[in-house]
Motif scaffolding. Structure first.
Motif, PDB file in Angstrom:
ATOM      1  N   ASN A  26       4.747  -5.513  -0.280  1.00  0.00           N
ATOM      2  CA  ASN A  26       5.175  -7.077  -0.144  1.00  0.00           C
ATOM      3  C   ASN A  26       3.994  -7.816  -0.994  1.00  0.00           C
ATOM      4  O   ASN A  26       3.052  -7.341  -1.104  1.00  0.00           O
ATOM      5  N   VAL A  27       4.447  -8.888  -1.254  1.00  0.00           N
ATOM      6  CA  VAL A  27       3.637  -9.839  -1.957  1.00  0.00           C
ATOM      7  C   VAL A  27       4.014 -11.456  -1.193  1.00  0.00           C
ATOM      8  O   VAL A  27       5.070 -11.699  -0.715  1.00  0.00           O
ATOM      9  N   LYS A  28       2.882 -12.130  -1.080  1.00  0.00           N
ATOM     10  CA  LYS A  28       2.806 -13.429  -0.818  1.00  0.00           C
ATOM     11  C   LYS A  28       2.175 -14.267  -1.765  1.00  0.00           C
ATOM     12  O   LYS A  28       1.234 -14.064  -2.185  1.00  0.00           O
ATOM     13  N   ALA A  29       2.893 -15.332  -2.004  1.00  0.00           N
ATOM     14  CA  ALA A  29       2.333 -16.366  -3.041  1.00  0.00           C
ATOM     15  C   ALA A  29       2.668 -17.706  -2.547  1.00  0.00           C
ATOM     16  O   ALA A  29       4.018 -18.014  -2.216  1.00  0.00           O
ATOM     17  N   TYR A 143      -1.967 -21.769   3.266  1.00  0.00           N
ATOM     18  CA  TYR A 143      -1.520 -20.679   2.687  1.00  0.00           C
ATOM     19  C   TYR A 143      -2.417 -19.405   2.080  1.00  0.00           C
ATOM     20  O   TYR A 143      -2.322 -18.445   2.262  1.00  0.00           O
ATOM     21  N   GLN A 144      -3.159 -19.851   1.378  1.00  0.00           N
ATOM     22  CA  GLN A 144      -4.389 -19.129   0.804  1.00  0.00           C
ATOM     23  C   GLN A 144      -5.028 -18.394   1.861  1.00  0.00           C
ATOM     24  O   GLN A 144      -5.687 -17.346   1.644  1.00  0.00           O
ATOM     25  N   ASN A 145      -5.517 -19.375   2.813  1.00  0.00           N
ATOM     26  CA  ASN A 145      -6.262 -18.527   3.924  1.00  0.00           C
ATOM     27  C   ASN A 145      -5.500 -17.580   5.058  1.00  0.00           C
ATOM     28  O   ASN A 145      -6.207 -16.959   5.714  1.00  0.00           O
ATOM     29  N   ALA A 149      -1.460 -15.485  -2.440  1.00  0.00           N
ATOM     30  CA  ALA A 149      -2.042 -15.937  -3.836  1.00  0.00           C
ATOM     31  C   ALA A 149      -1.426 -17.193  -4.208  1.00  0.00           C
ATOM     32  O   ALA A 149      -0.402 -17.496  -4.207  1.00  0.00           O
ATOM     33  N   LEU A 150      -2.468 -17.702  -4.907  1.00  0.00           N
ATOM     34  CA  LEU A 150      -2.278 -19.377  -5.565  1.00  0.00           C
ATOM     35  C   LEU A 150      -1.889 -19.066  -7.126  1.00  0.00           C
ATOM     36  O   LEU A 150      -2.191 -18.255  -7.557  1.00  0.00           O
TER      37      LEU A 150
END
Length: 155
Positions: A26-29, A143-145, A149-150
């Motif tokens: 999974n990735v979150k950006a 979202y970053q916290n 990823a930004l």
């Protein structure tokens, strides 16, 4: 000559990102979108669609958010200024289609209320599915916290 035309396509099909995503499921950006030219915004939205599709090809589940800030809000609404419509009508239509495609792919979208106010964009005219939020900066912080990823999409 045909080999030269086919070779780049075949080579692109064989590309991968294994080194970068090794072991990731999974990735979150979060995309911080601040494009001031609708043609450039259109191009980047198409590239992000390709990224989502490529992540799927790599077997990675993506949780993606786009936060539209600054000038970009002028191009994600159903009531652009007459000048913007006259100069960039084709790009605006393409942007609307890309926004719809990204949403179908599961990408969440938000627009900064500070930016919509600054650029005289009525939040009720935002393209369907784009949620106005009090502050795009607060969204980016949140979202970053929360592990996203930004990804800056600036001019």
């Amino acid at each position: 000559m045909a080999a030269l035309i086919i070779a780049p396509t075949v080579a692109a099909e064989n590309l991968h990102n294994r080194a970068a995503i090794d072991g990731l499921e999974n990735v979150k950006a979060v995309y911080d979108v601040r494009k001031s030219n609708p043609n450039a915004l259109d191009m980047y939205l198409k590239a992000i669609i390709t990224n989502v599709e490529n992540l799927e090809k790599e077997g990675v589940q993506a949780e993606l958010v786009m936060v539209f800030i600054s000038h970009s809000v002028k191009f994600i609404n159903t009531a652009p200024t007459l000048e913007t419509e006259a100069d960039y009508g084709e790009a605006l239509a393409s942007i609307a289609q890309s926004v719809e495609t990204l949403q179908e792919l599961g990408v969440r979208m938000e627009a900064c209320n500070g930016a919509t106010r600054a650029f005289n964009v009525d939040n009720d005219t935002l393209l369907p599915g784009i949620e106005p939020v009090r502050s795009g900066f607060i969204s980016l912080m949140g979202y970053q916290n929360n592990g996203y990823a930004l990804i800056p999409v600036y001019d």
